[in-house]
Scaffold this active site. Structure first.
Site, PDB file in Angstrom:
ATOM      1  N   ARG A 163      23.559 -10.095  -9.373  1.00  0.00           N
ATOM      2  CA  ARG A 163      22.664 -11.477  -9.251  1.00  0.00           C
ATOM      3  C   ARG A 163      23.113 -12.336 -10.605  1.00  0.00           C
ATOM      4  O   ARG A 163      23.239 -13.508 -10.558  1.00  0.00           O
ATOM      5  CB  ARG A 163      21.295 -11.401  -9.331  1.00  0.00           C
ATOM      6  CG  ARG A 163      20.438 -12.471  -8.579  1.00  0.00           C
ATOM      7  CD  ARG A 163      19.145 -12.470  -8.544  1.00  0.00           C
ATOM      8  NE  ARG A 163      18.824 -12.315  -6.922  1.00  0.00           N
ATOM      9  CZ  ARG A 163      18.588 -13.220  -5.919  1.00  0.00           C
ATOM     10  NH1 ARG A 163      18.962 -14.390  -6.404  1.00  0.00           N
ATOM     11  NH2 ARG A 163      18.296 -12.884  -4.740  1.00  0.00           N
ATOM     12  N   GLU A 220      10.463 -16.758  -7.879  1.00  0.00           N
ATOM     13  CA  GLU A 220      11.107 -16.524  -9.100  1.00  0.00           C
ATOM     14  C   GLU A 220      11.620 -17.566  -9.782  1.00  0.00           C
ATOM     15  O   GLU A 220      11.729 -18.144 -11.053  1.00  0.00           O
ATOM     16  CB  GLU A 220      12.289 -15.487  -8.787  1.00  0.00           C
ATOM     17  CG  GLU A 220      11.881 -14.126  -8.350  1.00  0.00           C
ATOM     18  CD  GLU A 220      12.850 -13.355  -8.012  1.00  0.00           C
ATOM     19  OE1 GLU A 220      13.254 -13.473  -6.818  1.00  0.00           O
ATOM     20  OE2 GLU A 220      13.546 -12.673  -8.709  1.00  0.00           O
ATOM     21  N   GLU A 275       8.992  -2.660  -8.232  1.00  0.00           N
ATOM     22  CA  GLU A 275      10.030  -2.533  -7.225  1.00  0.00           C
ATOM     23  C   GLU A 275      10.455  -1.224  -7.213  1.00  0.00           C
ATOM     24  O   GLU A 275      10.677  -0.913  -6.042  1.00  0.00           O
ATOM     25  CB  GLU A 275      10.970  -3.701  -7.346  1.00  0.00           C
ATOM     26  CG  GLU A 275      11.883  -3.920  -6.338  1.00  0.00           C
ATOM     27  CD  GLU A 275      13.036  -4.823  -6.271  1.00  0.00           C
ATOM     28  OE1 GLU A 275      13.009  -5.797  -6.911  1.00  0.00           O
ATOM     29  OE2 GLU A 275      14.053  -4.668  -5.706  1.00  0.00           O
ATOM     30  N   ARG A 332      11.310 -10.835 -12.609  1.00  0.00           N
ATOM     31  CA  ARG A 332      11.614 -12.082 -12.098  1.00  0.00           C
ATOM     32  C   ARG A 332      12.778 -12.648 -12.448  1.00  0.00           C
ATOM     33  O   ARG A 332      12.976 -13.077 -13.687  1.00  0.00           O
ATOM     34  CB  ARG A 332      10.308 -12.814 -12.800  1.00  0.00           C
ATOM     35  CG  ARG A 332       9.609 -14.021 -11.852  1.00  0.00           C
ATOM     36  CD  ARG A 332       8.562 -14.506 -12.384  1.00  0.00           C
ATOM     37  NE  ARG A 332       7.749 -15.188 -11.488  1.00  0.00           N
ATOM     38  CZ  ARG A 332       6.486 -15.760 -11.482  1.00  0.00           C
ATOM     39  NH1 ARG A 332       5.715 -15.321 -12.614  1.00  0.00           N
ATOM     40  NH2 ARG A 332       5.877 -16.592 -10.635  1.00  0.00           N
ATOM     41  N   PHE A 380       5.945  -8.229 -11.044  1.00  0.00           N
ATOM     42  CA  PHE A 380       6.951  -9.056 -11.541  1.00  0.00           C
ATOM     43  C   PHE A 380       8.529  -8.172 -11.671  1.00  0.00           C
ATOM     44  O   PHE A 380       9.063  -8.694 -12.484  1.00  0.00           O
ATOM     45  CB  PHE A 380       6.567  -9.310 -12.870  1.00  0.00           C
ATOM     46  CG  PHE A 380       5.236 -10.284 -13.292  1.00  0.00           C
ATOM     47  CD1 PHE A 380       5.185 -11.474 -12.702  1.00  0.00           C
ATOM     48  CD2 PHE A 380       4.149  -9.588 -13.650  1.00  0.00           C
ATOM     49  CE1 PHE A 380       3.872 -12.288 -12.695  1.00  0.00           C
ATOM     50  CE2 PHE A 380       2.866 -10.359 -13.794  1.00  0.00           C
ATOM     51  CZ  PHE A 380       2.967 -11.621 -13.390  1.00  0.00           C
TER      52      PHE A 380
HETATM   53  N1  MTE Z   1       3.303 -14.104  -9.209  1.00  0.00           N
HETATM   54  C1  MTE Z   1       2.463 -13.276  -9.517  1.00  0.00           C
HETATM   55  N2  MTE Z   1       1.059 -13.637  -9.558  1.00  0.00           N
HETATM   56  N3  MTE Z   1       2.333 -11.531  -9.917  1.00  0.00           N
HETATM   57  C2  MTE Z   1       3.907 -11.187  -9.662  1.00  0.00           C
HETATM   58  O1  MTE Z   1       3.786  -9.818  -9.892  1.00  0.00           O
HETATM   59  N4  MTE Z   1       5.996 -11.495  -9.229  1.00  0.00           N
HETATM   60  C3  MTE Z   1       6.946 -12.512  -9.153  1.00  0.00           C
HETATM   61  C4  MTE Z   1       6.902 -13.561  -8.298  1.00  0.00           C
HETATM   62  N5  MTE Z   1       5.569 -14.189  -8.772  1.00  0.00           N
HETATM   63  C5  MTE Z   1       4.735 -11.894  -9.407  1.00  0.00           C
HETATM   64  C6  MTE Z   1       4.498 -13.331  -8.864  1.00  0.00           C
HETATM   65  C7  MTE Z   1       8.280 -11.782  -8.522  1.00  0.00           C
HETATM   66  S1  MTE Z   1       9.541 -10.856  -9.469  1.00  0.00           S
HETATM   67  C8  MTE Z   1       8.671 -12.082  -7.194  1.00  0.00           C
HETATM   68  S2  MTE Z   1      10.288 -11.274  -6.456  1.00  0.00           S
HETATM   69  C9  MTE Z   1       7.964 -12.617  -6.212  1.00  0.00           C
HETATM   70  O2  MTE Z   1       6.499 -13.104  -6.851  1.00  0.00           O
HETATM   71  C10 MTE Z   1       7.699 -11.825  -5.127  1.00  0.00           C
HETATM   72  O3  MTE Z   1       6.741 -12.415  -4.282  1.00  0.00           O
HETATM   73  P1  MTE Z   1       7.307 -13.404  -2.910  1.00  0.00           P
HETATM   74  O4  MTE Z   1       8.729 -12.895  -2.541  1.00  0.00           O
HETATM   75  O5  MTE Z   1       6.213 -13.433  -1.900  1.00  0.00           O
HETATM   76  O6  MTE Z   1       7.401 -14.599  -3.764  1.00  0.00           O
HETATM   77  N1  HPA Z   2      16.343  -9.315  -5.686  1.00  0.00           N
HETATM   78  C1  HPA Z   2      15.278  -8.531  -5.860  1.00  0.00           C
HETATM   79  N2  HPA Z   2      15.277  -7.431  -5.836  1.00  0.00           N
HETATM   80  C2  HPA Z   2      16.524  -6.754  -5.350  1.00  0.00           C
HETATM   81  C3  HPA Z   2      17.761  -7.718  -4.961  1.00  0.00           C
HETATM   82  C4  HPA Z   2      17.457  -8.885  -5.182  1.00  0.00           C
HETATM   83  O1  HPA Z   2      18.371  -9.820  -4.825  1.00  0.00           O
HETATM   84  N3  HPA Z   2      18.596  -6.920  -4.353  1.00  0.00           N
HETATM   85  C5  HPA Z   2      17.848  -5.786  -4.418  1.00  0.00           C
HETATM   86  N4  HPA Z   2      16.822  -5.538  -4.833  1.00  0.00           N
HETATM   87 MO1  MOS Z   3      11.126  -9.777  -8.246  1.00  0.00          MO
HETATM   88  S1  MOS Z   3      12.376  -9.517  -9.967  1.00  0.00           S
HETATM   89  O1  MOS Z   3      12.547  -9.622  -7.085  1.00  0.00           O
HETATM   90  O2  MOS Z   3      10.408  -8.226  -7.990  1.00  0.00           O
END
Ligand code: MTE
Ligand code: HPA
Ligand code: MOS
Length: 760
Positions: free
Chosen positions: A316, A717, A238, A348, A234
């Protein structure tokens, strides 16, 4: 809305992990069998939020049987530095501590219990210094983590002059704990030659590799990072997984033993950063038709004690400060403020939700003052095709109005509102509220450079396929999507594709799994690799069947087909292997079109935007202040969803998490900077009883952006921000009871705040 040209067999609903999850066989970091001789690390962290370290006494801890070593910053072989964007975060405290939870020493012991006991025996004497926990206080003392940011379009001063209605106010949103089910952790295994393999629960394998290499003083090729899957991130993993990986790496490097550290939940809650709390001011101007002509806002972000990802999160916030509305004149400033809290980090939405909350507050404020429903102002100002965002990008394939209209039509908004109004007429001590939350979220890392990915594909001689990408599975279903992409390119069943772990030795220089862009970036890199192999097979088929250059050839249904000629997938693979054709390929992708000039804050930072509209209704018990969500009804722009089951799960999960942030999750720090809501008994997250009684999600099948993988738009997100509607639905229920409520715009809307609002 258009029909769906890319709907294919592989655009199906499946989740590769589901059978493992439901049978309890899924392996997380702590499920890995431990190697003999593994040592267990544990951090001794600061119990004071700011002060000088006067004295440290480890005598009793070292005397404990089973304690192997206690590591301080003096023992770090390379740099004592783990800062991601700015180098301002030591791994272990040197002279001063800056937040409660800051690691000072690392104990290595033969088992976890001994490590725990030893940490409790360490005496650290700290001379306390004054602390700051409030971002405005930090701002006034010029304690900023990074340069202030400024976005501008048009001329707000002139526009306000011409506005018929102008309102100013304050808005605050609280932080949020990630509560990933799997706590942070890492396991380092030495290879005997000074190099290391690290298993890490991280969203950013390359960030871990880079940080560990720096802390050890070795080059990146000495550090291999491997991630099987993680139990949720979430955003919390990162940037913040690097600390624990660095700790086990240092331990392993010094002892030449495998070293493991999985944080206990309490440690994780105390030591790690969270969503940034924000304090903000706003000014909104409307003309006689309620068109928003001007918007100004100042955002004060509580960054915590080190920079971490705060400047990117802050940026952002500005990108999303007008949410899904067109505002011709915008002037926003944002400040990342240094406080004595754990460094706050990605969560997120990455600052977007904090920005949108202020805009929704300004509209709500204006509506109250004008005596109209906020929905009137919202609807009049929705983005339209060709509208320019304040950062210069033009809204294309804009679904803001379509999702709104479709939600109003499909869910019969007029009837829903009437039901709420009728209920409120009939009931004195129970009131209902309705709010609409439109969303618009930009997809791409706002740092253009990060928008690229690589993939590696092997077709084995028996026809099975192994794929590697930089994507980390964290429950969001990206593994399933990657398998679908490869299966579709090769025209084979998903069962024939094996997704390998995410590993820096196989796929290097990865961007973190973040920004909702993982499936797009890694999927397109994977397509590139698969396409290369596909081309080689087509060429081979052409030669074998003596076809012309332009003959139509297809990989489909586990075969290669050209007119009447047909070979099975296994036959073409086997033939290619005999002919010594390369059965492997590496792919690369970097998002075209996007650019952004940080000096002017103008450009085209996003590959595309995701839109949606949620209607939320709630019932407030006006004697107790309790509330329930009756329904959340959503129309969401999926593009052409490649995996509806996965995408549906993302909407539901994101919504619940957003509702939690806006209503019940309250981080409380005392005046000493101590997190009082430091366990899951007093930090309440949504459970099965608090989620909406009804959640309806309608897929707005749209053309889908070309830059989205298989035209299936990013979904990770955006749905979190539907949760903002929950806040305003409660606010509206309170107003139905007490139209003069003096309730400040401060989230979360806890039961206590509701009670205050009802009776003040
Ligand atoms: N969904 C689950 N089940 N677990 C997670 O940790 N992270 C969220 C979202 N959905 C998350 C989640 C966040 S913060 C992001 S940025 C996106 O998943 C990242 O994955 P994606 O780029 O494949 O969508
Ligand atoms: N989203 C999520 N993570 C990031 C970003 C963003 O836009 N830029 C740098 N790290
Ligand atoms: Mo999602 S806050 O960009 O890991």
């Amino acid at each position: 809305m258009t029909s769906n040209p890319t709907k294919k067999k592989n655009k199906k609903s499946f989740n590769i992990d589901a059978p493992l999850h439901v049978s309890g066989k899924t392996q997380y970091l702590d499920d890995m069998p431990e190697l003999a001789g593994t040592l267990f690390a544990k951090a001794c962290y600061a119990k004071v939020a700011h002060g000088y370290i006067k004295d440290i006494d480890t005598t009793a801890a070292l005397a404990l049987p089973g304690v192997v070593k206690i590591i301080s910053h003096f023992d770090i072989p390379g740099e004592n530095e783990i800062g991601g964007i700015i180098q301002d975060e030591p791994l272990l405290a040197e002279v001063e501590v800056h937040f409660i939870g800051m690691p000072i020493l690392i104990v290595l012991a033969k088992d976890e219990i001994t490590a725990h006991k030893a940490v409790d025996l360490i005496q650290v004497d700290i001379q306390e210094k004054e602390i700051i926990t409030d971002p405005i206080v930090a701002f006034e003392k010029n304690e900023l983590l990074s340069q202030p940011l400024h976005f501008q379009s048009g001329n707000t001063a002139d526009a306000f002059e011409k506005c018929k209605y102008v309102y100013e106010g304050k808005a605050e949103s609280g932080g949020q704990e990630h509560v990933y089910l799997e706590p942070q952790g890492a396991y380092a295994i030495p290879n005997g030659d000074g190099s290391l393999k690290i298993y890490s629960s991280t969203q950013g394998p390359t960030a871990v590799q880079r940080t560990v290499a720096k802390v050890l003083g070795v080059s990146m090729n000495q550090v291999e990072v491997d991630v099987n899957r993680i139990g949720g991130g979430f955003g919390g993993k990162e940037d913040q997984a690097s600390a624990w990986a660095s700790i086990v790496a240092v331990g392993s490097y010094l002892t030449k033993k495998p070293v493991k550290y999985i944080l206990e939940r309490g440690e994780d809650l105390q030591m790690t950063g969270k969503r940034h709390p924000y304090k903000n001011t706003y000014k909104i101007g409307l003309d006689a038709e309620y068109k928003i002509q001007a918007f100004e806002a100042d955002f004060y972000q509580n960054g915590g004690a080190a920079t971490d990802l705060s400047p990117a999160v802050l940026q952002r916030t500005l990108f999303h400060a007008t949410n899904s509305y067109f505002v011709p004149n915008v002037n926003t400033h944002a400040y990342s403020c240094r406080t004595n809290l754990p460094p706050n980090t990605a969560f997120r939405g990455f600052g977007g939700p904090q920005g949108m909350f202020v805009m929704e507050t300004a509209i709500h404020h204006a509506a109250r003052a004008l005596g109209v429903s906020p929905t009137v102002i919202q609807e009049k100002n929705l983005l339209f095709e060709g509208a320019e965002f304040c950062y210069g990008q033009i809204a294309k394939e804009c679904e803001a109005q379509n999702t709104w209209k479709e939600a109003a039509r499909k869910y019969d908004l007029a009837r829903m509102q009437k039901e709420v109004d009728d209920y409120n007429l009939k009931n004195s001590y129970s009131k209902k509220g309705l709010a609409i939350m439109p969303i618009c979220f930009g997809i791409s890392f706002t740092n253009t450079q990060m928008n690229n990915a690589r993939a590696l594909v092997h077709v084995y001689q028996d026809g099975s396929v192994g794929i590697s990408t930089g994507a980390v599975e964290m429950g969001q279903g990206v593994s399933s999507k990657m398998i679908q992409v490869a299966a579709l390119c090769f025209g084979i069943d998903t069962e024939q594709v094996k997704l390998e772990t995410t590993n820096t030795t196989r796929v290097a220089n990865t961007s973190p799994t973040a920004a909702s862009a993982t499936a797009d970036l890694n999927g397109k890199a994977l397509q590139d690799a698969c396409d290369q192999i596909q081309k080689r097979f087509y060429e081979l088929a052409r030669q074998t069947w003596s076809l012309s250059e332009d003959a139509a050839i297809q990989l489909t249904q586990n075969s290669i087909v050209a007119g009447d000629n047909k070979m099975s997938w296994n036959e073409i693979v086997s033939l290619a292997f005999q002919k010594r054709i390369n059965l492997s390929a590496k792919g690369h992708y970097s998002t075209p079109i996007i650019h952004f000039d940080t000096k002017t804050s103008k450009g085209h930072p996003f590959a595309y935007h995701v839109y949606g509209t949620a209607i939320t209704t709630c019932t407030v018990d006006c004697i107790r202040g309790n509330y329930e969500f009756d329904a959340v009804k959503i129309v969401h722009d999926f593009g052409s969803s490649m995996n509806r089951a996965v995408d549906l799960g993302q909407i539901e999960g994101g919504l619940a998490q957003g509702i939690g942030w806006m209503t019940m999750e309250e981080l409380i720090y005392n005046e000493k900077g101590q997190l009082k809501s430091g366990n899951l008994a007093n930090y309440k997250i949504p459970d099965i009883y608090s989620v909406p009684k009804e959640v309806e999600i309608h897929y707005l099948d749209t053309k889908g952006a070309d830059l989205a993988i298989l035209k299936s738009k990013a979904v990770g997100e955006p749905p979190l921000m539907y949760g903002i509607g929950a806040y305003f639905s409660i606010f509206n229920a309170i107003l139905a009871f007490n139209p003069k409520a003096k309730l400040p715009y401060e989230a979360p809307m806890t039961v206590e705040k509701v009670l205050m609002g009802l009776y003040q």
